[in-house]
Design an enzyme around this catalytic site. Structure first.
Site, mmCIF file in Angstrom:
data_model
loop_
_atom_site.group_PDB
_atom_site.id
_atom_site.type_symbol
_atom_site.label_atom_id
_atom_site.label_comp_id
_atom_site.label_asym_id
_atom_site.label_seq_id
_atom_site.Cartn_x
_atom_site.Cartn_y
_atom_site.Cartn_z
ATOM 1 N N CYS B 79 -18.284 5.768 7.625
ATOM 2 C CA CYS B 79 -18.980 5.783 6.673
ATOM 3 C C CYS B 79 -18.402 4.210 6.224
ATOM 4 C CB CYS B 79 -19.841 6.353 5.995
ATOM 5 S SG CYS B 79 -21.133 6.706 5.245
ATOM 6 N N HIS B 170 -20.198 11.565 8.902
ATOM 7 C CA HIS B 170 -18.849 11.783 8.927
ATOM 8 C C HIS B 170 -17.894 12.977 9.592
ATOM 9 C CE1 HIS B 170 -19.321 9.771 5.150
ATOM 10 N NE2 HIS B 170 -20.143 10.102 4.796
ATOM 11 N N GLU B 172 -15.743 14.265 9.588
ATOM 12 C CA GLU B 172 -14.402 15.494 8.663
ATOM 13 C C GLU B 172 -15.241 16.235 7.919
ATOM 14 O OE1 GLU B 172 -15.936 11.997 7.199
ATOM 15 O OE2 GLU B 172 -16.143 12.293 5.735
#
Lengths: 297, 187
Positions: B79, B170, B172
């Site tokens: 991002c 994302h 994560e």
């Protein structure tokens, strides 16, 4: 399908809150200030008509800001834009959601619209941040759907003492739950006035299920560093920047201090020559009725 | 054991840290030039690219970081991290590392209300990859050396160019460590 959509809604709400970690969110009242904030490295701006110290000085009812002013700020910056609605004011929240901004602060700085209930934030697609003074209040707001928590401090005072008190109290509450046996947790939930499942989450993980920021009283880089050291993952700065003599410099220094909060030599350097900070108020001189932080149920 | 650095200035640093630790590797928050000597690869996390870019310059980390990545250190931008890696950003001159041959447009998928979650088919990965898009940047065009590993609605969202890996989304923020594993295998 419906349940899946709800889960995904929560993921993106929480996701934006996670992206705002390790940074500074600044109160701004016009386009010029918003640009100064962005240039100083702010990660988001809070668009409002009056900073808390002016709300405090001028008195009267403080309400949601003019949508036109919020939209002008949204156009002027590329970082996320937040705005405040009154506690319990569902209609103001719907208006802010319709403006397609990024976050709503259901804020005690504005005059509460409901003195018993907060907004059911699960009903909204836009994420909410709410204030707290302690763990029970934090978990009640998260139970209602807040994706981000900030300790309240005492906004518009330029005095860090209440922010410290609330963060110490919140972190102390978390540490206490971590030391509890499973048998104790229901009684803890009862005493905190908090949802049992969230109490269990905190006991297991040693943190809130959403990010935990600090607000209310940050006026210097050292204040920001202090709140980070006490456990705040980011810092909201209200009156502290644009009520100082040198907003550009103070804003940048607070951003740098938030990143390098554990590096005292760097903090010393960036605290140099900032000019006069916001004047500030001794919170003990305030009447109980003048406190913002006691708003919230 | 390999140590994966995570640019430790701003954003969702802890989530990348957790993903890498689940793979059993060391992590280090990179805040200064001296940290670059201790790492084998670097993750540029999600957050606000303008704030990260400025602070990289203010603290003298931009030039050494650019040099390390240009010299072959594997880098993975998610991002905002992808924006920092991009050579070109539509309508913006913001400070960036600028080594990857892609043109990105910030917030191209809209504001927070347009953020979404989806599953992606990724070249080289068997299972679909869950992906969270938050105020995401979009890759508008890319150079000949750039390989597209995944797309969403006809725009690339995961790309690789030699030692550089970049995602609009994302990884994560999900339970999957598949993409983090892919990155650590680039080292």
């Amino acid at each position: 399908m419906k349940k899946n959509e709800k889960t995904n809604d929560w993921k993106v709400k929480l996701g934006l809150a996670e992206m705002l970690k390790n940074g500074v969110i600044m109160d701004v009242t016009n386009v010029e200030q918003a640009k100064i904030a962005e240039d100083a490295g702010a990660i988001a701006v809070m668009a409002l008509e009056r900073v808390p110290s002016d709300i405090r000085a001028q008195g009267g009812v403080a309400r949601m800001s003019d949508p036109k002013m919020i939209m002008e700020i949204k156009k002027a910056v590329s970082i996320p834009v937040m705005a405040k609605c009154r506690i319990g004011h569902i209609a103001e929240a719907r208006i802010l959601e319709a403006l397609d901004i990024d976050f709503i602060d259901e804020s005690e700085v504005l005059t509460p619209a409901d003195d018993e209930f907060h907004i059911n934030k699960h009903e909204f697609r836009i994420p909410f941040v709410c204030g707290c003074r302690n763990l029970g209040e934090a978990l009640r707001r998260i139970g209602e759907g807040a994706a981000l928590i900030r300790t309240k401090g005492e906004a518009g005072t330029g005095n860090i003492v209440e922010a410290v008190r609330h963060m110490r109290c919140l972190m102390g509450g978390i540490h206490r739950l971590q030391a509890c046996s499973k048998e104790e947790l229901m009684t803890e939930a009862k005493n905190l006035g908090a949802p049992y499942d969230l109490v269990c989450y905190v006991a297991e993980h040693g943190k809130l299920p959403v990010p935990n920021f600090s607000a209310g009283g940050v006026a210097t880089p050292a204040d920001a560093a202090l709140m980070r050291q006490l456990g705040a993952e980011s810092v909201f700065v209200g009156s502290g920047i644009f009520k100082s003599k040198n907003p550009k410099k103070v804003a940048k220094a607070i951003v740098e201090a938030t990143t390098h909060y554990n590096d005292a030599a760097k903090l010393a350097k960036l605290s140099e020559n900032l000019g006069e900070p916001m004047h500030g108020i001794d919170v003990r001189q305030l009447d109980e009725k003048q406190l913002f932080a006691t708003r919230g149920w | 054991m390999k140590t994966i650095g995570i640019l430790g200035i701003q954003g969702a640093i802890e989530e990348h840290e957790a993903s890498i630790r689940r793979l059993g590797l060391n992590t280090l928050w990179v805040k200064g030039a001296e940290d670059l000597k201790k790492i084998d690869g670097i993750i540029l996390p999600g957050g606000e690219s303008t704030s990260m870019g400025k602070q990289l310059e203010w603290f003298g980390l931009m030039a050494p970081l650019r040099k390390a990545i240009a010299g072959g250190m594997p880098a993975f931008g998610t991002c905002a991290g992808m924006i920092l890696l991009a050579k070109d950003i539509e309508g913006s001159t913001q400070t960036r590392i600028g080594l990857m041959d892609i043109l990105v447009r910030r917030n191209a998928y809209g504001s927070q209300l347009d953020s979404f979650v989806t599953d992606l088919k990724v070249k080289g990965l068997k299972a679909p990859l869950p992906a969270v898009f938050i105020r995401a940047p979009r890759i508008e065009s890319y150079g000949p050396e750039v390989e597209v590993l995944a797309s969403y609605k006809s725009h690339p969202v995961l790309v690789r160019e030699k030692n550089l890996l970049a995602a609009s989304f994302h990884p994560e923020l999900t339970e999957s460590t598949a993409l983090h594993r892919y990155f650590t295998e680039m080292i």
